[in-house]
Design a protein around this motif. Structure first.
Motif, mmCIF file in Angstrom:
data_model
loop_
_atom_site.group_PDB
_atom_site.id
_atom_site.type_symbol
_atom_site.label_atom_id
_atom_site.label_comp_id
_atom_site.label_asym_id
_atom_site.label_seq_id
_atom_site.Cartn_x
_atom_site.Cartn_y
_atom_site.Cartn_z
ATOM 1 N N ASP A 1 1.010 -1.194 -0.117
ATOM 2 C CA ASP A 1 0.180 -0.124 -0.035
ATOM 3 C C ASP A 1 0.951 1.399 0.156
ATOM 4 O OD1 ASP A 1 -2.915 1.028 0.525
ATOM 5 O OD2 ASP A 1 -1.580 2.317 2.130
ATOM 6 N N LEU A 2 1.718 1.168 0.647
ATOM 7 C CA LEU A 2 2.849 2.474 0.895
ATOM 8 C C LEU A 2 3.566 2.598 -0.436
ATOM 9 C CD1 LEU A 2 3.792 1.928 4.706
ATOM 10 C CD2 LEU A 2 2.295 3.873 3.698
ATOM 11 N N PHE A 3 4.214 1.488 -0.740
ATOM 12 C CA PHE A 3 5.142 1.430 -2.036
ATOM 13 C C PHE A 3 3.901 2.398 -3.153
ATOM 14 C CE2 PHE A 3 8.362 -1.532 -1.254
ATOM 15 C CZ PHE A 3 9.298 -0.815 -1.612
ATOM 16 N N ALA A 4 2.703 1.707 -3.252
ATOM 17 C CA ALA A 4 1.752 2.258 -4.323
ATOM 18 C C ALA A 4 1.388 3.639 -4.183
ATOM 19 C CB ALA A 4 0.461 1.227 -4.569
ATOM 20 N N ARG A 5 1.102 4.154 -3.002
ATOM 21 C CA ARG A 5 0.653 5.454 -2.764
ATOM 22 C C ARG A 5 1.791 6.467 -2.960
ATOM 23 N NH1 ARG A 5 -4.307 5.462 -0.714
ATOM 24 N NH2 ARG A 5 -5.249 3.432 0.041
ATOM 25 N N HIS A 6 3.003 6.028 -2.895
ATOM 26 C CA HIS A 6 4.173 6.858 -2.960
ATOM 27 C C HIS A 6 4.486 7.133 -4.455
ATOM 28 C CE1 HIS A 6 4.985 6.764 1.374
ATOM 29 N NE2 HIS A 6 5.571 7.847 1.201
ATOM 30 N N ALA A 7 4.270 5.947 -5.221
ATOM 31 C CA ALA A 7 4.613 5.855 -6.681
ATOM 32 C C ALA A 7 3.307 6.942 -7.043
ATOM 33 C CB ALA A 7 4.101 4.624 -7.116
ATOM 34 N N VAL A 8 2.277 7.002 -6.936
ATOM 35 C CA VAL A 8 1.209 8.043 -7.187
ATOM 36 C C VAL A 8 1.769 9.518 -6.990
ATOM 37 C CG1 VAL A 8 -1.144 8.638 -7.075
ATOM 38 C CG2 VAL A 8 -0.813 6.218 -7.211
ATOM 39 N N HIS A 9 2.103 9.558 -5.600
ATOM 40 C CA HIS A 9 2.497 10.851 -5.068
ATOM 41 C C HIS A 9 3.540 11.397 -6.389
ATOM 42 C CE1 HIS A 9 0.029 10.788 -2.043
ATOM 43 N NE2 HIS A 9 0.840 10.143 -1.071
ATOM 44 N N ALA A 10 4.441 10.477 -6.671
ATOM 45 C CA ALA A 10 5.709 10.965 -7.492
ATOM 46 C C ALA A 10 5.139 11.168 -8.888
ATOM 47 C CB ALA A 10 6.694 9.768 -7.384
ATOM 48 N N ALA A 11 4.308 10.453 -9.288
ATOM 49 C CA ALA A 11 3.792 10.397 -10.793
ATOM 50 C C ALA A 11 2.943 11.736 -10.873
ATOM 51 C CB ALA A 11 2.994 9.281 -11.225
ATOM 52 N N MET A 12 2.467 12.191 -9.982
ATOM 53 C CA MET A 12 1.385 13.219 -10.070
ATOM 54 C C MET A 12 2.129 14.774 -9.894
ATOM 55 S SD MET A 12 -1.891 12.556 -10.680
ATOM 56 C CE MET A 12 -2.567 13.965 -10.600
ATOM 57 N N ALA A 13 3.171 14.681 -9.372
ATOM 58 C CA ALA A 13 4.318 15.794 -9.097
ATOM 59 C C ALA A 13 5.174 15.833 -10.548
ATOM 60 C CB ALA A 13 4.918 15.559 -8.096
ATOM 61 N N GLY A 14 4.994 14.833 -11.263
ATOM 62 C CA GLY A 14 5.753 14.820 -12.519
ATOM 63 C C GLY A 14 6.974 14.254 -12.585
ATOM 64 N N LYS A 15 7.278 13.466 -11.462
ATOM 65 C CA LYS A 15 8.593 12.946 -11.447
ATOM 66 C C LYS A 15 8.411 11.564 -12.471
ATOM 67 C CE LYS A 15 9.311 14.998 -7.349
ATOM 68 N NZ LYS A 15 10.284 16.236 -7.322
ATOM 69 N N THR A 16 9.557 11.353 -13.115
ATOM 70 C CA THR A 16 9.565 10.328 -14.188
ATOM 71 C C THR A 16 11.099 9.495 -14.272
ATOM 72 O OG1 THR A 16 8.853 9.943 -16.504
ATOM 73 C CG2 THR A 16 10.306 11.817 -16.081
ATOM 74 N N GLY A 17 10.966 8.356 -14.812
ATOM 75 C CA GLY A 17 12.046 7.441 -14.769
ATOM 76 C C GLY A 17 12.590 7.144 -13.411
ATOM 77 N N VAL A 18 11.743 7.016 -12.664
ATOM 78 C CA VAL A 18 12.148 6.858 -11.334
ATOM 79 C C VAL A 18 11.328 5.416 -10.834
ATOM 80 C CG1 VAL A 18 12.679 9.084 -10.457
ATOM 81 C CG2 VAL A 18 10.408 8.096 -10.048
ATOM 82 N N VAL A 19 12.008 4.998 -9.652
ATOM 83 C CA VAL A 19 11.493 3.818 -9.072
ATOM 84 C C VAL A 19 11.421 4.262 -7.424
ATOM 85 C CG1 VAL A 19 11.940 1.351 -8.200
ATOM 86 C CG2 VAL A 19 12.542 1.935 -10.438
ATOM 87 N N ILE A 20 10.465 3.670 -6.898
ATOM 88 C CA ILE A 20 10.140 4.235 -5.465
ATOM 89 C C ILE A 20 11.132 3.080 -4.455
ATOM 90 C CG2 ILE A 20 8.632 4.022 -3.544
ATOM 91 C CD1 ILE A 20 8.066 6.070 -5.611
ATOM 92 N N GLY A 21 11.938 3.636 -4.037
ATOM 93 C CA GLY A 21 12.900 2.817 -3.064
ATOM 94 C C GLY A 21 12.381 2.950 -1.540
ATOM 95 N N PHE A 22 13.085 2.221 -0.884
ATOM 96 C CA PHE A 22 12.769 1.994 0.970
ATOM 97 C C PHE A 22 13.845 1.901 1.460
ATOM 98 C CE2 PHE A 22 10.896 -0.500 4.208
ATOM 99 C CZ PHE A 22 10.222 0.686 4.744
ATOM 100 N N LEU A 23 14.687 2.874 2.434
ATOM 101 C CA LEU A 23 15.641 2.834 2.812
ATOM 102 C C LEU A 23 15.483 3.472 4.210
ATOM 103 C CD1 LEU A 23 18.734 3.948 0.505
ATOM 104 C CD2 LEU A 23 18.087 1.687 1.645
ATOM 105 N N HIS A 24 16.094 2.889 5.491
ATOM 106 C CA HIS A 24 15.919 3.477 6.627
ATOM 107 C C HIS A 24 14.455 3.894 7.122
ATOM 108 C CE1 HIS A 24 20.143 3.647 5.398
ATOM 109 N NE2 HIS A 24 19.924 4.632 4.896
ATOM 110 N N GLU A 25 13.560 2.956 6.604
ATOM 111 C CA GLU A 25 12.035 3.062 6.917
ATOM 112 C C GLU A 25 11.649 4.335 6.369
ATOM 113 O OE1 GLU A 25 10.252 0.778 8.636
ATOM 114 O OE2 GLU A 25 12.266 -0.640 8.338
#
Length: 413
Positions: free
Chosen positions: A351-375
């Motif tokens: 759920d958290l990976f997906a929601r952060h992906a949507v936030h990134a896309a709507m802000a115009g981020k592109t060519g990126v993957v959602i990572g997860f480091l240090h919580e």
């Protein structure tokens, strides 16, 4: 490292608790050590690149199955639909091949009814496949359908394809936000401390190891051999071994082993205890099998030879030559492990990976993957992800825990 963007955000977000692009998460947080890369913190932004009411998004799932794929699809849609009010969400069927009109497969229009209950089932409701797609035709199709955002759910090969789609769309002058959600059951993605589906896989793998232990100890000379997933990394084998506490030998790709030394140690175990459990990752011992490094599957992965069947044959032949009767019980639960639904921990992570992906896309981020480091969730440029691999460190606490749990000799560990 700078995160690629489509341009200056133009629309005010209605979401509360937005964060700044200036916030960064270091690759390493050990005091006195080089912090490494500095990653943009993921999360909702105050300004958006897309007008949600004029935006069409697409979702594609690629590669092998993994617990949690349906959870990701559902949460991507729910965030797009309810929090942002995106006009339409399309689900491209059958992996990347579904982006090519020549496949003849129309995408699904995702609705609340479409995603109702899918998180309780394994697999992916959109279907999946391995292999590339003609990038030109795929981008033509995305442009023709008015798709502004594409979420690519998959592993290394999928994200390499995502990078090509983003680059081609940019060449065409089409503003396409391509955001990846990293998927691998092996937990081997760089800049992701744990991938979704990994703990569900561990849970199922540990259950199979428990069954192998029951089988082995229930007959004189019982040997339970379990082959687990892990092409290049031993995280599933190591984690399931420690969770089970009934494994006597764990073999992983990162730690080469001498076959003769292994068989000698197994013989000693059988003479003293009369039963044994062995867990082996599918990528272990490939040097013993003379695997062809140039043979590739549709996803570009090296075709591995079957270490499980190889060990079964060698163990049986060895004990026959030694005049010691054994009863082999061989388990290959790979499809069973990867096709189960996500457990609670992975459901939350999906759920958290997906929601952060949507936030990134709507802000115009592109060519990126959602990572997860240090919580914390972060934005990782795909081109950087391609340069990093994650493997189990034999000097780490992970492997020390395995050695303590199994008691296996150090000469082949």
């Amino acid at each position: 490292m700078n995160t690629p963007t489509l341009g200056e955000p133009r629309f005010i977000s209605t979401l509360s608790h937005t964060i700044s692009d200036d916030l960064r998460i270091p690759e390493r947080i050990i005091i006195g050590a080089d912090p490494g890369e500095q990653f943009e913190l993921a999360g909702p932004r105050a300004k958006l690149f897309f007008d949600a009411k004029q935006t069409r998004a697409g979702i594609v799932t690629c590669g092998g199955l993994c617990p949690g794929l349906n959870n990701v699809i559902r949460s991507l849609f729910l965030e797009l639909h309810y929090d942002y009010g995106v006009a339409e969400v399309l689900g491209f069927r059958g992996g990347y091949s579904g982006l090519d009109p020549a496949s003849g497969v129309e995408p699904a229009t995702i609705t609340p009814a479409f995603v109702d209950g899918i998180h309780q089932k394994g697999g992916t409701i959109l279907g999946s496949s391995r292999g590339p797609v003609d990038i030109g035709r795929a981008v033509d199709n995305l442009i023709a359908r008015g798709v502004n955002i594409l979420f690519t759910v998959g592993g290394d090969g999928t994200q390499r394809g995502a990078h090509e789609l983003y680059q081609e769309a940019r060449k065409r002058g089409h503003a396409l936000a391509v955001v990846g959600v990293p998927k691998t059951i092996d937990n081997d993605v760089g800049f992701v401390s744990r991938t979704f589906g990994f703990f569900s896989a561990l849970e199922e793998a540990a259950r199979v190891l428990d069954c192998a232990h029951t089988e082995a100890r229930s007959v004189p000379g019982g040997i339970g051999l379990v082959k687990l997933m892990g092409r290049h990394s031993g995280f599933i084998t190591a984690g399931a071994t420690v969770a089970s506490q009934d494994v006597n030998f764990a073999l992983i790709p990162e730690v080469p082993f001498d076959l003769d030394a292994f068989l000698a140690a197994l013989k000693q175990r059988m003479l003293t205890k009369s039963h044994a459990v062995i867990a082996v990752a599918e990528g272990a011992g490939q040097d013993l099998l003379a695997a062809n490094p140039h043979a590739r599957d549709a996803s570009g992965n090296v075709r591995l030879k079957d270490i499980g069947l190889f060990l079964r044959e060698r163990i049986e032949a060895f004990f026959k030559a030694e005049g010691i009767p054994v009863v082999m019980r061989y388990f290959d639960p790979s499809y069973q492990v990867r096709s189960r639904p996500a457990n609670c921990e992975d459901a939350l992570l999906c759920d958290l990976f997906a929601r952060h992906a949507v936030h990134a896309a709507m802000a115009g981020k592109t060519g990126v993957v959602i990572g997860f480091l240090h919580e914390h969730f972060i934005h990782v440029p795909i081109e950087l992800l391609a340069t990093h691999t994650k493997r189990l460190d034999p000097a780490s606490g992970w492997w020390r825990s395995v050695l303590a749990a199994t008691g296996q000799p150090a000469q082949f560990a």
